[in-house]
Motif scaffolding. Structure first.
Motif, PDB file in Angstrom:
ATOM      1  N   UNK A  28       0.833  -1.207   0.000  1.00 46.42           N
ATOM      2  CA  UNK A  28       0.000   0.000   0.000  1.00 46.42           C
ATOM      3  C   UNK A  28       0.868   1.258   0.000  1.00 46.42           C
ATOM      4  N   UNK A  29       2.015   1.184   0.668  1.00 47.84           N
ATOM      5  CA  UNK A  29       2.929   2.335   0.668  1.00 47.84           C
ATOM      6  C   UNK A  29       3.382   2.652  -0.753  1.00 47.84           C
ATOM      7  N   UNK A  30       3.749   1.632  -1.511  1.00 44.02           N
ATOM      8  CA  UNK A  30       4.196   1.857  -2.886  1.00 44.02           C
ATOM      9  C   UNK A  30       3.051   2.400  -3.743  1.00 44.02           C
ATOM     10  N   UNK A  31       1.829   1.930  -3.462  1.00 43.48           N
ATOM     11  CA  UNK A  31       0.667   2.433  -4.196  1.00 43.48           C
ATOM     12  C   UNK A  31       0.385   3.885  -3.831  1.00 43.48           C
ATOM     13  N   UNK A  32       0.438   4.212  -2.533  1.00 44.85           N
ATOM     14  CA  UNK A  32       0.160   5.578  -2.088  1.00 44.85           C
ATOM     15  C   UNK A  32       1.206   6.557  -2.603  1.00 44.85           C
ATOM     16  N   UNK A  33       2.427   6.069  -2.804  1.00 49.91           N
ATOM     17  CA  UNK A  33       3.491   6.923  -3.342  1.00 49.91           C
ATOM     18  C   UNK A  33       3.366   7.094  -4.851  1.00 49.91           C
ATOM     19  N   UNK A  34       2.416   6.376  -5.461  1.00 45.64           N
ATOM     20  CA  UNK A  34       2.195   6.519  -6.893  1.00 45.64           C
ATOM     21  C   UNK A  34       3.155   5.718  -7.740  1.00 45.64           C
ATOM     22  N   UNK A  35       3.834   4.715  -7.117  1.00 48.47           N
ATOM     23  CA  UNK A  35       4.840   3.962  -7.885  1.00 48.47           C
ATOM     24  C   UNK A  35       4.195   2.886  -8.740  1.00 48.47           C
ATOM     25  N   UNK A  36       3.240   2.131  -8.179  1.00 44.70           N
ATOM     26  CA  UNK A  36       2.597   1.031  -8.891  1.00 44.70           C
ATOM     27  C   UNK A  36       1.351   0.606  -8.115  1.00 44.70           C
ATOM     28  N   UNK A  77      15.591   5.192  -4.909  1.00 43.45           N
ATOM     29  CA  UNK A  77      14.630   5.702  -3.944  1.00 43.45           C
ATOM     30  C   UNK A  77      13.276   5.965  -4.595  1.00 43.45           C
ATOM     31  N   UNK A  78      12.221   5.649  -3.859  1.00 43.74           N
ATOM     32  CA  UNK A  78      10.850   5.910  -4.308  1.00 43.74           C
ATOM     33  C   UNK A  78      10.338   7.128  -3.557  1.00 43.74           C
ATOM     34  N   UNK A  79      10.078   8.188  -4.275  1.00 47.95           N
ATOM     35  CA  UNK A  79       9.586   9.419  -3.657  1.00 47.95           C
ATOM     36  C   UNK A  79       8.130   9.628  -4.042  1.00 47.95           C
ATOM     37  N   UNK A  80       7.431  10.360  -3.193  1.00 51.75           N
ATOM     38  CA  UNK A  80       6.011  10.629  -3.471  1.00 51.75           C
ATOM     39  C   UNK A  80       5.877  11.476  -4.732  1.00 51.75           C
ATOM     40  N   UNK A  81       5.012  11.038  -5.637  1.00 53.49           N
ATOM     41  CA  UNK A  81       4.747  11.788  -6.854  1.00 53.49           C
ATOM     42  C   UNK A  81       3.818  12.965  -6.553  1.00 53.49           C
ATOM     43  N   UNK A  82       3.876  13.956  -7.412  1.00 51.13           N
ATOM     44  CA  UNK A  82       2.928  15.049  -7.312  1.00 51.13           C
ATOM     45  C   UNK A  82       1.515  14.496  -7.475  1.00 51.13           C
ATOM     46  N   UNK A  83       0.595  14.947  -6.632  1.00 50.90           N
ATOM     47  CA  UNK A  83      -0.776  14.461  -6.686  1.00 50.90           C
ATOM     48  C   UNK A  83      -1.480  15.050  -7.901  1.00 50.90           C
ATOM     49  N   UNK A  84      -1.945  14.172  -8.771  1.00 48.30           N
ATOM     50  CA  UNK A  84      -2.635  14.623  -9.973  1.00 48.30           C
ATOM     51  C   UNK A  84      -3.925  13.828 -10.144  1.00 48.30           C
ATOM     52  N   UNK A 119      -1.739   5.595 -11.895  1.00 51.86           N
ATOM     53  CA  UNK A 119      -3.012   6.154 -11.461  1.00 51.86           C
ATOM     54  C   UNK A 119      -4.041   5.043 -11.293  1.00 51.86           C
ATOM     55  N   UNK A 120      -4.912   5.214 -10.311  1.00 48.35           N
ATOM     56  CA  UNK A 120      -5.996   4.264 -10.074  1.00 48.35           C
ATOM     57  C   UNK A 120      -7.325   4.954 -10.345  1.00 48.35           C
ATOM     58  N   UNK A 121      -8.321   4.215 -10.846  1.00 47.82           N
ATOM     59  CA  UNK A 121      -9.636   4.828 -11.075  1.00 47.82           C
ATOM     60  C   UNK A 121     -10.338   5.146  -9.765  1.00 47.82           C
ATOM     61  N   UNK A 134     -12.647   9.240 -13.438  1.00 49.50           N
ATOM     62  CA  UNK A 134     -11.455   9.908 -12.921  1.00 49.50           C
ATOM     63  C   UNK A 134     -10.411   8.899 -12.495  1.00 49.50           C
ATOM     64  N   UNK A 135      -9.143   9.274 -12.675  1.00 52.38           N
ATOM     65  CA  UNK A 135      -8.004   8.488 -12.220  1.00 52.38           C
ATOM     66  C   UNK A 135      -7.095   9.408 -11.403  1.00 52.38           C
ATOM     67  N   UNK A 136      -6.500   8.872 -10.350  1.00 51.13           N
ATOM     68  CA  UNK A 136      -5.618   9.703  -9.523  1.00 51.13           C
ATOM     69  C   UNK A 136      -4.587   8.845  -8.799  1.00 51.13           C
ATOM     70  N   UNK A 137      -3.537   9.505  -8.327  1.00 52.23           N
ATOM     71  CA  UNK A 137      -2.586   8.864  -7.403  1.00 52.23           C
ATOM     72  C   UNK A 137      -2.765   9.436  -5.996  1.00 52.23           C
ATOM     73  N   UNK A 138      -3.830  10.203  -5.804  1.00 50.00           N
ATOM     74  CA  UNK A 138      -4.143  10.800  -4.502  1.00 50.00           C
ATOM     75  C   UNK A 138      -5.190   9.916  -3.815  1.00 50.00           C
ATOM     76  N   UNK A 139      -4.734   8.968  -3.018  1.00 43.92           N
ATOM     77  CA  UNK A 139      -5.657   8.021  -2.384  1.00 43.92           C
ATOM     78  C   UNK A 139      -6.589   8.714  -1.388  1.00 43.92           C
ATOM     79  N   UNK A 140      -6.120   9.787  -0.762  1.00 37.05           N
ATOM     80  CA  UNK A 140      -6.963  10.532   0.180  1.00 37.05           C
ATOM     81  C   UNK A 140      -8.158  11.143  -0.546  1.00 37.05           C
ATOM     82  N   UNK A 141      -7.900  11.748  -1.711  1.00 32.22           N
ATOM     83  CA  UNK A 141      -8.974  12.334  -2.512  1.00 32.22           C
ATOM     84  C   UNK A 141      -9.931  11.255  -2.996  1.00 32.22           C
ATOM     85  N   UNK A 142      -9.385  10.133  -3.468  1.00 27.90           N
ATOM     86  CA  UNK A 142     -10.229   9.047  -3.981  1.00 27.90           C
ATOM     87  C   UNK A 142     -11.164   8.529  -2.901  1.00 27.90           C
TER      88      UNK A 142
END
Length: 263
Positions: A28-36, A77-84, A119-121, A134-142
């Motif tokens: 889930x950490x890798x997903x929340x960071x927008x990696x995969x 290193x895996x860094x958090x992507x910009x939320x889009x 991005x996840x739907x 809609x698709x996003x890497x912002x799990x909080x918004x989703x």
């Protein structure tokens, strides 16, 4: 004597999250960071390609703190992507999933040329439905947009046969029992009427599985087409079928306000 177990600290940070909120499983950490996706993350972890704080972790059930852990994949290193967030005008016939076991075309076929993070739907549209997805890497918004408490309206234009009278439309807002479940629309109105069929507009505050189709079936009405045209104040507009575009900063802020994340 029974002792109450110590309560976990829920001290809030400036962003409104507690330290406990930031503790998640490694996939889930890798997903929340927008990696995969989480499924892809599990495969990377089991293959020994993921490191946490300098050591390889092969247990996909391992927990990490997003705010302090140093996570790497293949040493990078895996860094958090910009939320889009992007919108897709979903064509009919695509399933809302990344990998379909039956090999059917998916909504991700429309994102092949999108250059950005994973991005996840946000929610889904069934295979026969069309329109705004809609698709996003912002799990909080989703999560906020999908939470029934936020009451973010979803608006649909639906082609029906036969033509529905005012009493039938009113029954959709009053509520219909379908398979033991009470389903109701926030509002329903007639848009235009032809010789044999018509278009209606349906607004939902929370979406149940195939909700509109099930309500129409209960009224013995055939759903010819179902198109989602808006989520909150965000409108599909003239985006071509199968096309994708990023949301503007103003649109992102509007969605976050409607979801109760920002004022």
């Amino acid at each position: 004597m029974n002792r109450r177990p110590p309560q976990k600290s829920r001290e809030r940070t400036r962003t409104g999250e507690s330290a406990q909120d930031k503790r998640v499983t490694l996939p889930r950490a890798l997903s929340k960071l927008g990696y995969c996706s989480r499924t892809q993350a599990e495969r990377l972890i089991e293959a020994g390609r993921v490191g946490v704080d300098g050591r390889i972790v092969t247990d996909a059930s391992a927990w990490v703190r997003l705010d302090v852990a140093s996570i790497t994949v293949d040493g990078a290193a895996v860094a958090a992507e910009k939320k889009i967030c992007v919108m897709l005008n979903k064509p009919r016939g695509l399933v809302t999933t990344r990998n379909d076991p039956e090999g059917r075309p998916t909504v991700y076929d429309c994102l092949r040329d999108f250059d950005g993070p994973f991005l996840s739907p946000i929610g889904r549209l069934d295979k026969a439905s069309e329109g705004l997805l809609l698709f996003t890497n912002d799990t909080h918004l989703a999560q906020a947009l999908l939470d029934p408490i936020s009451h973010v309206a979803k608006t649909y234009h639906v082609q029906v046969n036969p033509i529905m009278d005012d009493e039938m439309l009113a029954r959709m807002t009053a509520g219909l029992v379908c398979d033991g479940e009470l389903l109701k629309a926030t509002s329903v109105r007639s848009l235009r009427t032809g010789d044999r069929n018509a278009w209606i507009e349906v607004e939902l505050n929370e979406g149940r599985n195939r909700q509109i189709r099930r309500m129409l079936e209960a009224l013995d009405v055939e759903c010819l087409r179902l198109v989602r045209v808006a989520i909150g104040d965000l409108v599909l507009g003239e985006l071509p079928k199968g096309a994708v575009r990023p949301l503007t900063e103003i649109e992102m802020k509007g969605l976050r306000r409607r979801a109760g994340i920002e004022r």
